[in-house]
Enzyme design. Sequence first.
Site, mmCIF file in Angstrom:
data_model
loop_
_atom_site.group_PDB
_atom_site.id
_atom_site.type_symbol
_atom_site.label_atom_id
_atom_site.label_comp_id
_atom_site.label_asym_id
_atom_site.label_seq_id
_atom_site.Cartn_x
_atom_site.Cartn_y
_atom_site.Cartn_z
ATOM 1 N N ARG A 58 0.784 -1.222 0.000
ATOM 2 C CA ARG A 58 0.000 0.000 0.000
ATOM 3 C C ARG A 58 0.822 1.279 0.000
ATOM 4 O O ARG A 58 0.546 2.213 -0.750
ATOM 5 C CB ARG A 58 -0.913 0.051 1.247
ATOM 6 C CG ARG A 58 -2.193 -0.693 1.095
ATOM 7 C CD ARG A 58 -2.641 -1.200 2.446
ATOM 8 N NE ARG A 58 -1.750 -2.267 2.837
ATOM 9 C CZ ARG A 58 -1.951 -3.542 2.506
ATOM 10 N NH1 ARG A 58 -3.024 -3.902 1.883
ATOM 11 N NH2 ARG A 58 -1.068 -4.464 2.847
ATOM 12 N N THR A 59 1.815 1.334 0.880
ATOM 13 C CA THR A 59 2.511 2.606 1.050
ATOM 14 C C THR A 59 3.242 2.995 -0.230
ATOM 15 O O THR A 59 3.106 4.115 -0.727
ATOM 16 C CB THR A 59 3.468 2.538 2.256
ATOM 17 O OG1 THR A 59 2.707 2.153 3.395
ATOM 18 C CG2 THR A 59 4.117 3.880 2.522
ATOM 19 N N LYS A 87 25.242 -3.912 -1.648
ATOM 20 C CA LYS A 87 26.716 -3.864 -1.714
ATOM 21 C C LYS A 87 27.300 -3.122 -0.514
ATOM 22 O O LYS A 87 28.489 -2.841 -0.476
ATOM 23 C CB LYS A 87 27.150 -3.138 -2.993
ATOM 24 C CG LYS A 87 26.640 -3.765 -4.274
ATOM 25 C CD LYS A 87 27.125 -2.922 -5.466
ATOM 26 C CE LYS A 87 26.419 -3.328 -6.746
ATOM 27 N NZ LYS A 87 26.624 -2.305 -7.806
ATOM 28 N N ARG A 108 11.163 3.633 2.977
ATOM 29 C CA ARG A 108 10.879 2.697 4.075
ATOM 30 C C ARG A 108 12.130 1.862 4.312
ATOM 31 O O ARG A 108 12.784 1.430 3.366
ATOM 32 C CB ARG A 108 9.721 1.784 3.707
ATOM 33 C CG ARG A 108 9.572 0.614 4.666
ATOM 34 C CD ARG A 108 8.329 -0.174 4.414
ATOM 35 N NE ARG A 108 7.155 0.591 4.780
ATOM 36 C CZ ARG A 108 5.908 0.104 4.725
ATOM 37 N NH1 ARG A 108 5.705 -1.136 4.294
ATOM 38 N NH2 ARG A 108 4.894 0.845 5.091
ATOM 39 N N HIS A 136 5.498 6.189 11.258
ATOM 40 C CA HIS A 136 4.873 6.050 9.939
ATOM 41 C C HIS A 136 3.895 7.224 9.783
ATOM 42 O O HIS A 136 2.682 7.049 9.760
ATOM 43 C CB HIS A 136 4.146 4.710 9.890
ATOM 44 C CG HIS A 136 3.789 4.223 8.511
ATOM 45 N ND1 HIS A 136 3.862 5.018 7.389
ATOM 46 C CD2 HIS A 136 3.357 3.005 8.086
ATOM 47 C CE1 HIS A 136 3.485 4.298 6.332
ATOM 48 N NE2 HIS A 136 3.179 3.068 6.730
HETATM 49 C C1 NCD Z 1 1.850 -1.176 8.062
HETATM 50 C C2 NCD Z 1 3.334 -0.968 8.097
HETATM 51 O O1 NCD Z 1 4.057 -1.298 7.147
HETATM 52 O O2 NCD Z 1 3.767 -0.438 9.104
HETATM 53 N N1 NCD Z 1 1.283 -1.224 6.821
HETATM 54 C C3 NCD Z 1 1.091 -0.061 6.093
HETATM 55 O O3 NCD Z 1 1.969 0.740 5.903
HETATM 56 N N2 NCD Z 1 -0.137 0.158 5.607
HETATM 57 C C4 NCD Z 1 1.350 -2.160 9.029
HETATM 58 C C5 NCD Z 1 1.943 -3.529 9.098
HETATM 59 O O4 NCD Z 1 2.851 -3.898 8.356
HETATM 60 O O5 NCD Z 1 1.445 -4.290 9.939
#
Ligand code: NCD
Length: 309
Positions: A58-59, A87, A108, A136
């Site tokens: 999703r993100t 690397k 991320r 987040h």
């Molecule tokens: C979450 C995350 O990656 O922190 N998902 C997200 O970004 N929608 C929640 C999770 O992984 O449980």
Amino acid sequence: MGSLKGKDILHGNQFTKKEIEAVMKVAWEFEQQLKKKDVLPLCKGKILATLFFEPSTRTRLSFEAAMQRLGGGVISMASADSSSAAKGETVADTARTVEQYADLIAMRHPRIGSAKEAADAANIPVLNGGDGAGQHPTQAILDVYTMKKEVGSLKNLTVALVGDLKFGRTVHALVEVLAQFGAKLYCVSPSLLRMPEEIITSLRGRGIEISETDNLKQAARASQVIYMTRIQKERFQDIAEYERVKGAYVINQEFLKGLHQKITIMHPLPRVDEINPDADSYPGAAYFRQMRNGVFIRMALIAMVLGKR
Ligand code: NCD
């Protein structure tokens, strides 16, 4: 507005209430405009780099969709193994590299503080899409946007946060944003997965009413929103501990029937077993709508940090 122009988005505690409201207002406008048009070309010619050193559906995809809906371009690194991180390149050097190619970064990474390292190294805005068990923040804003739409108002809101409050970065960011609106919070978890003490103490110090409990039913009865989370298996050092807490809380149709009030059910997703698919048809099950809101909020954040709104 412009107050987010050039800024990094790193932590849920960085926003004022005014800023959060401004982001939601822009997101709402975009949401309305997208009913009539596919693209709102405010960011034409700009490039977003998505750097994802940890799995994401999703993100990453919603950041990329958001940039494309704004008429901008996207370059993407979808896994650590496909980049020079494999690397041994540092996050700082990767960020310095990417700023030569792009106008902003969404990233991320499995390590807490990594987004800040990238932001310190690069002169373009960095948007934290999750730093390990840390934060987040873009998820937190889309979560309150969803609460506002689903419940009708953020005034006098009571929210039960449920599941892995120790490792869950979504809830760590969300409580900071909810605190700006004076929400009352129930932290519902097994004792092994309680919300970190420093977060609880800091929120209480700001006058936020928080109760910790392991009783989901009781907390749910007092709340307007249940925010479920996945037990973050990948963050456990000891897998035996995971085995002890997995499946601790499950929302299903039967549970919802047992509540006396209508309630909004949210989840950042992915779910494992904490929301049974038989609950999906419940009118207050908002987690699919919540995902869609991610596009509008990320569009607003991108446009605002680029100074286009
Ligand atoms: C979450 C995350 O990656 O922190 N998902 C997200 O970004 N929608 C929640 C999770 O992984 O449980």
